[in-house]
Design a protein around this motif. Structure first.
Motif, PDB file in Angstrom:
ATOM      1  N   UNK A  81       1.437 -34.929  24.319  1.00 18.99           N
ATOM      2  CA  UNK A  81       0.733 -33.921  23.522  1.00 18.99           C
ATOM      3  C   UNK A  81      -0.193 -34.580  22.510  1.00 18.99           C
ATOM      4  N   UNK A  82       0.260 -35.663  21.881  1.00 16.85           N
ATOM      5  CA  UNK A  82      -0.586 -36.387  20.926  1.00 16.85           C
ATOM      6  C   UNK A  82      -1.841 -36.928  21.607  1.00 16.85           C
ATOM      7  N   UNK A  83      -1.689 -37.352  22.863  1.00 14.28           N
ATOM      8  CA  UNK A  83      -2.800 -37.972  23.582  1.00 14.28           C
ATOM      9  C   UNK A  83      -3.784 -36.939  24.137  1.00 14.28           C
ATOM     10  N   UNK A  84      -3.256 -35.784  24.604  1.00 12.61           N
ATOM     11  CA  UNK A  84      -4.097 -34.866  25.364  1.00 12.61           C
ATOM     12  C   UNK A  84      -4.304 -33.496  24.713  1.00 12.61           C
ATOM     13  N   UNK A  85      -3.557 -33.182  23.669  1.00 14.59           N
ATOM     14  CA  UNK A  85      -3.753 -31.900  22.999  1.00 14.59           C
ATOM     15  C   UNK A  85      -2.710 -30.861  23.368  1.00 14.59           C
ATOM     16  N   UNK A  86      -2.982 -29.604  22.976  1.00 14.56           N
ATOM     17  CA  UNK A  86      -2.002 -28.521  23.131  1.00 14.56           C
ATOM     18  C   UNK A  86      -2.003 -27.902  24.516  1.00 14.56           C
ATOM     19  N   UNK A  87      -2.900 -28.324  25.370  1.00  9.74           N
ATOM     20  CA  UNK A  87      -2.881 -27.886  26.775  1.00  9.74           C
ATOM     21  C   UNK A  87      -3.253 -29.083  27.635  1.00  9.74           C
ATOM     22  N   UNK A  88      -2.324 -29.506  28.483  1.00  9.70           N
ATOM     23  CA  UNK A  88      -2.615 -30.633  29.366  1.00  9.70           C
ATOM     24  C   UNK A  88      -1.827 -30.476  30.659  1.00  9.70           C
ATOM     25  N   UNK A  89      -2.197 -31.290  31.647  1.00  8.49           N
ATOM     26  CA  UNK A  89      -1.569 -31.214  32.968  1.00  8.49           C
ATOM     27  C   UNK A  89      -0.808 -32.497  33.252  1.00  8.49           C
ATOM     28  N   UNK A  90       0.436 -32.330  33.679  1.00  3.87           N
ATOM     29  CA  UNK A  90       1.194 -33.447  34.226  1.00  3.87           C
ATOM     30  C   UNK A  90       1.086 -33.338  35.740  1.00  3.87           C
ATOM     31  N   UNK A  91       0.459 -34.299  36.395  1.00  5.33           N
ATOM     32  CA  UNK A  91       0.209 -34.173  37.832  1.00  5.33           C
ATOM     33  C   UNK A  91       1.481 -34.268  38.657  1.00  5.33           C
ATOM     34  N   UNK A  92       1.504 -33.506  39.731  1.00  5.56           N
ATOM     35  CA  UNK A  92       2.625 -33.583  40.664  1.00  5.56           C
ATOM     36  C   UNK A  92       2.365 -34.632  41.722  1.00  5.56           C
ATOM     37  N   UNK A  93       3.428 -35.051  42.388  1.00  4.38           N
ATOM     38  CA  UNK A  93       3.289 -36.004  43.487  1.00  4.38           C
ATOM     39  C   UNK A  93       4.505 -35.873  44.380  1.00  4.38           C
ATOM     40  N   UNK A  94       4.387 -36.403  45.592  1.00  8.34           N
ATOM     41  CA  UNK A  94       5.432 -36.280  46.609  1.00  8.34           C
ATOM     42  C   UNK A  94       5.803 -34.824  46.853  1.00  8.34           C
ATOM     43  N   UNK A  95       4.796 -33.962  46.846  1.00  9.16           N
ATOM     44  CA  UNK A  95       5.050 -32.547  47.105  1.00  9.16           C
ATOM     45  C   UNK A  95       5.379 -31.728  45.879  1.00  9.16           C
ATOM     46  N   UNK A  96       5.570 -32.351  44.738  1.00  5.63           N
ATOM     47  CA  UNK A  96       5.862 -31.638  43.505  1.00  5.63           C
ATOM     48  C   UNK A  96       4.558 -31.102  42.924  1.00  5.63           C
ATOM     49  N   UNK A  97       4.472 -29.809  42.536  1.00  5.25           N
ATOM     50  CA  UNK A  97       3.223 -29.253  42.007  1.00  5.25           C
ATOM     51  C   UNK A  97       2.901 -29.771  40.609  1.00  5.25           C
ATOM     52  N   UNK A  98       1.647 -29.567  40.207  1.00  8.70           N
ATOM     53  CA  UNK A  98       1.259 -29.896  38.842  1.00  8.70           C
ATOM     54  C   UNK A  98       2.017 -29.009  37.860  1.00  8.70           C
ATOM     55  N   UNK A  99       2.209 -29.509  36.644  1.00 11.18           N
ATOM     56  CA  UNK A  99       2.761 -28.706  35.568  1.00 11.18           C
ATOM     57  C   UNK A  99       1.723 -28.581  34.467  1.00 11.18           C
ATOM     58  N   UNK A 100       1.393 -27.346  34.111  1.00 11.17           N
ATOM     59  CA  UNK A 100       0.513 -27.086  32.987  1.00 11.17           C
ATOM     60  C   UNK A 100       1.392 -26.974  31.744  1.00 11.17           C
ATOM     61  N   UNK A 101       1.196 -27.884  30.811  1.00 12.95           N
ATOM     62  CA  UNK A 101       2.015 -27.923  29.600  1.00 12.95           C
ATOM     63  C   UNK A 101       1.288 -27.201  28.473  1.00 12.95           C
ATOM     64  N   UNK A 102       1.889 -26.124  27.933  1.00 11.29           N
ATOM     65  CA  UNK A 102       1.235 -25.283  26.929  1.00 11.29           C
ATOM     66  C   UNK A 102       1.960 -25.373  25.595  1.00 11.29           C
ATOM     67  N   UNK A 103       1.223 -25.725  24.540  1.00 11.97           N
ATOM     68  CA  UNK A 103       1.760 -25.805  23.185  1.00 11.97           C
ATOM     69  C   UNK A 103       0.992 -24.903  22.221  1.00 11.97           C
ATOM     70  N   UNK A 104       0.147 -24.045  22.751  1.00 13.87           N
ATOM     71  CA  UNK A 104      -0.588 -23.089  21.935  1.00 13.87           C
ATOM     72  C   UNK A 104       0.027 -21.711  22.157  1.00 13.87           C
ATOM     73  N   UNK A 105       0.638 -21.127  21.109  1.00 12.57           N
ATOM     74  CA  UNK A 105       1.358 -19.862  21.258  1.00 12.57           C
ATOM     75  C   UNK A 105       0.454 -18.741  21.768  1.00 12.57           C
ATOM     76  N   UNK A 106      -0.843 -18.799  21.458  1.00 13.90           N
ATOM     77  CA  UNK A 106      -1.755 -17.762  21.941  1.00 13.90           C
ATOM     78  C   UNK A 106      -1.922 -17.807  23.461  1.00 13.90           C
ATOM     79  N   UNK A 107      -1.540 -18.923  24.078  1.00 12.69           N
ATOM     80  CA  UNK A 107      -1.632 -19.031  25.535  1.00 12.69           C
ATOM     81  C   UNK A 107      -0.423 -18.410  26.240  1.00 12.69           C
ATOM     82  N   UNK A 108       0.632 -18.117  25.490  1.00 17.49           N
ATOM     83  CA  UNK A 108       1.858 -17.627  26.123  1.00 17.49           C
ATOM     84  C   UNK A 108       1.692 -16.199  26.648  1.00 17.49           C
ATOM     85  N   UNK A 109       0.997 -15.355  25.871  1.00 18.18           N
ATOM     86  CA  UNK A 109       0.873 -13.950  26.241  1.00 18.18           C
ATOM     87  C   UNK A 109       0.237 -13.746  27.610  1.00 18.18           C
TER      88      UNK A 109
END
Length: 525
Positions: A81-109
Motif C-alpha cells: 500500500x505504501x508503494x502503490x497507493x490505496x488501490x493496487x493490483x496483486x497479480x495472479x499466477x498459476x491460474x490464480x486471478x488478480x486481486x484488486x486491493x482497495x483501501x479507499x472506503x468510498x470504493x466499497x459502496x
C-alpha cells in the motif's frame, strides 16, 4: 348511488395515474443513474493502469533477499500500500486471478452495490477439492456455504437462513451456553496461580474449549465436557490441532501460489488430512446426535421448539452434517480470537471495565444471578465494549467480493468479475477513518459526547461481513460473546500485566501471538 360510482371510478383512475407516474419516475431515475455511471466509466482511466507489481516482481520480492522475504502477510500488504497507493493490483499466477486491493472506503459502496443476491466470495479451494474429489462426495452434492457460489450457494443459504439467522433459534441455546460458561468460570478458578491469580500461558486453549463447547451445543446438539470433565478426549485434541493446522496451511495453499493444483505437495496432503479429521470427527458426533434424536421417545412439550440440528436434519441429512462441520470450522478459532482481543482491551482499561461492571450489576445483582433473554436486552455498554474490541483486534483484514458489473474505483475502470479485497478492518485502525483509533473508546458506539469518534464511513465496521453473504453464525457468536464478557466481568477483575505489542499474528485469521496470562481476581458480591 351514481355519484358514488363516479367517485370510485375517478378514484381508480387517479390511483392508476399515480402508479404510472411513480413507475415513470423510477424508470427516469434508473436511466439517469445508468447515464451517470456510463459517463463516469467513460471518463475513468483504464483498468490496466491501476498500479501494482508485476508477477515477476512479486515472486522475486518473496525470494531470499527480496523486499517481501519472510514478511508477515499484513506487513506485506501494508508495504504494498505504501508503494502503490490505496488501490493496487496483486497479480495472479498459476491460474490464480488478480486481486484488486482497495483501501479507499468510498470504493466499497460500488462493489457491495453490485454484488447481487448471490455475492461471489472466494472460498477455500482446498476444502472444495476435498469435498468434491478427495472424499468422492461424502455429503452428496452439498459443498457447504464456505466453498460454494452462485445458485448452489443461494439455494443452501436460503434453506438454512430461517434456522440459523433468526434470533429466536439462537436463544434456544441460552441455558446450554450458560452451563458451558459456568464450567469455564470454574476452570479459571482451578487453574489460576493461588498467589498471582494469573492463568497459565496455555489459556488460549481454554478459550478454544469454551468456544468449541458453545458451538457444539448447537451444531452437535450436545455438550462434550471438554472444559473440565473430559479434558483428555483424544478426538477433541486432534480436532483442535487440525483446525489450527488447517488455517495455517490455507495461507499457503489457498492464498499463495496454487502449486498443489499441478503437483500434490506434502502440505497439500497434510491439508487433506486436516479435512479428513474434521469430517470424520464431526460426522461421528452428528451421527450420534441423530441416533439420540431418532430414539428419543420423550413427548415434546407444548410449543417446544425443535433444536437447530433437528431442523437441519428435517431438510436433509447431508445439509445437517455439512453445516455442523462448517459451524465448528468457522466458529471456534474465530470466536476464540475475538474473545481474546476483547479481554485484552478490558484488562488494559480498568476504568472502562468498571463502567461495564456497573451496568452488568443492574441485571446481575449477585455473581450467581441468572442471565435471561429479557434482562440481556438493555446492555448498550456491553455491546459497545464488544464492538470496540472487535474494531481494535479484528479477526482479518477485510472482505472478498467479485463485482457483478463494471464499476469505477478511485477513478479507474474495474471490469466485472474481478476479485476485490475490501480492507475495511485495516482502515478502522487509522486516524483517517476513525478518530483516536489507537484508543479504546467504547463510547464511540453510543449516543454520547464520545460518539464524535465513531468511524466516519458506513461501510467500515463489518465484523460479520455484509449483505446476503454475511456470517450465517452471527446470532450465535453475538450471544456467546455477550454471555462470556458479561459473566467474566461480573465475577472477576481482569488484569493483563504484560506488553500487548504485536498481540496477534495472521494465520488466515488473526490469532493470539502472545501468552494470554490474564489475572483474575474475585469480585465481591
Amino acid at each position: 348511488m351514481y355519484r358514488q360510482i363516479c367517485v370510485f371510478k375517478n378514484s381508480g383512475q387517479l390511483c392508476q395515474v399515480q402508479q404510472l407516474r411513480s413507475i415513470t419516475q423510477s424508470v427516469e431515475k434508473i436511466s439517469s443513474e445508468n447515464s451517470t455511471r456510463n459517463q463516469e466509466w467513460e471518463q475513468a482511466k483504464p483498468f490496466k493502469l491501476i498500479p501494482g507489481p508485476t508477477s515477476y516482481q512479486l515472486i522475486r520480492g518473496f525470494m531470499p533477499g527480496g523486499m517481501f522475504y519472510k514478511l508477515p502477510i499484513h506487513e506485506f500488504i501494508n508495504k504494498s500500500r505504501e508503494m502503490y497507493g490505496d488501490l493496487f493490483i496483486l497479480p495472479g499466477f498459476l491460474g490464480r486471478p488478480n486481486w484488486v486491493m482497495a483501501f479507499n472506503a468510498d470504493d466499497f459502496l460500488p462493489v457491495l452495490r453490485s454484488e447481487g443476491n448471490w455475492p461471489y466470495r472466494r472460498g477455500l479451494e482446498t476444502m472444495t477439492y476435498h469435498r468434491k474429489y478427495h472424499r468422492k462426495n461424502p455429503y452428496g452434492d452439498v459443498i457447504g456455504l464456505v466453498g460454494s457460489n452462485g445458485e448452489d450457494w443461494g439455494k443452501l443459504r436460503s434453506t438454512v437462513n430461517p434456522i440459523l439467522m433468526q434470533p429466536k433459534n439462537a436463544r434456544l441455546y441460552l441455558n446450554n451456553m450458560l452451563e458451558v460458561n459456568d464450567e469455564f468460570l470454574q476452570r479459571i478458578r482451578e487453574i489460576r496461580d493461588p498467589k498471582t491469580l494469573e492463568v497459565p500461558e496455555t489459556f488460549e486453549d481454554e478459550i478454544n474449549r469454551l468456544t468449541f463447547e458453545s458451538v457444539a451445543t448447537i451444531a452437535l446438539n450436545r455438550q462434550l465436557g471438554l472444559i473440565r470433565k473430559n479434558r483428555n478426549n483424544e478426538e477433541a485434541k486432534l480436532l483442535f490441532e487440525s483446525l489450527r493446522s488447517l488455517f495455517e496451511l490455507s495461507m499457503v495453499l489457498d492464498f499463495g501460489p496454487p502449486i498443489w493444483k499441478y503437483y500434490k505437495t506434502k502440505q497439500f496432503y497434510q491439508q487433506m488430512k486436516n479435512f479428513d479429521n474434521l469430517s470424520d470427527i464431526c460426522t461421528k458426533y452428528v451421527d450420534e446426535a441423530i441416533d439420540r434424536i431418532e430414539n428419543d421417545k420423550t413427548p415434546r412439550k407444548d410449543n417446544e421448539e425443535k433444536s437447530v440440528l433437528e431442523k437441519l436434519l428435517k431438510i436433509d441429512r447431508n445439509v445437517a452434517k455439512v453445516m455442523a462441520q462448517d459451524l465448528i470450522a468457522g466458529g471456534v478459532d474465530t470466536t476464540s480470537s475475538t474473545i481474546a482481543g476483547i479481554l485484552i482491551c478490558i484488562a488494559k482499561n480498568p476504568e472502562k471495565q468498571e463502567k461495564l461492571r456497573q451496568e452488568i450489576r443492574t441485571i446481575l445483582p449477585q455473581k450467581d444471578s441468572l442471565l435471561t433473554i429479557d434482562n440481556m436486552k438493555n446492555l448498550p455498554y456491553l455491546r459497545a465494549i464488544i464492538k470496540e474490541g472487535m474494531r481494535m483486534y479484528p479477526i482479518g483484514g477485510g472482505t472478498v467480493r467479485a463485482n457483478k458489473e463494471d464499476i469505477v474505483m478511485s477513478g479507474y475502470q474495474v471490469p466485472k468479475s474481478q476479485e476485490i479485497i475490501l480492507n475495511h478492518n485495516a482502515l478502522l485502525n487509522t486516524e483517517q477513518y476513525c478518530p483516536k483509533a489507537k484508543e479504546f473508546i467504547p463510547e464511540r458506539w453510543l449516543r454520547s459526547e464520545e460518539s464524535q469518534y465513531a468511524p466516519t464511513h458506513p461501510f467500515l465496521f463489518m465484523p460479520f461481513s455484509h449483505g446476503p453473504r454475511s456470517c450465517v453464525g452471527k446470532r450465535i457468536v453475538e450471544m456467546e460473546l455477550e454471555i462470556t464478557v458479561a459473566r467474566l466481568v461480573r465475577n472477576f477483575y481482569l488484569e493483563f500485566n504484560y506488553s500487548t505489542e504485536n498481540a496477534f499474528k495472521n494465520r488466515l485469521i488473526n490469532v493470539p501471538a502472545i501468552p494470554l496470562k490474564f489475572k483474575f481476581s474475585e469480585v465481591e458480591q
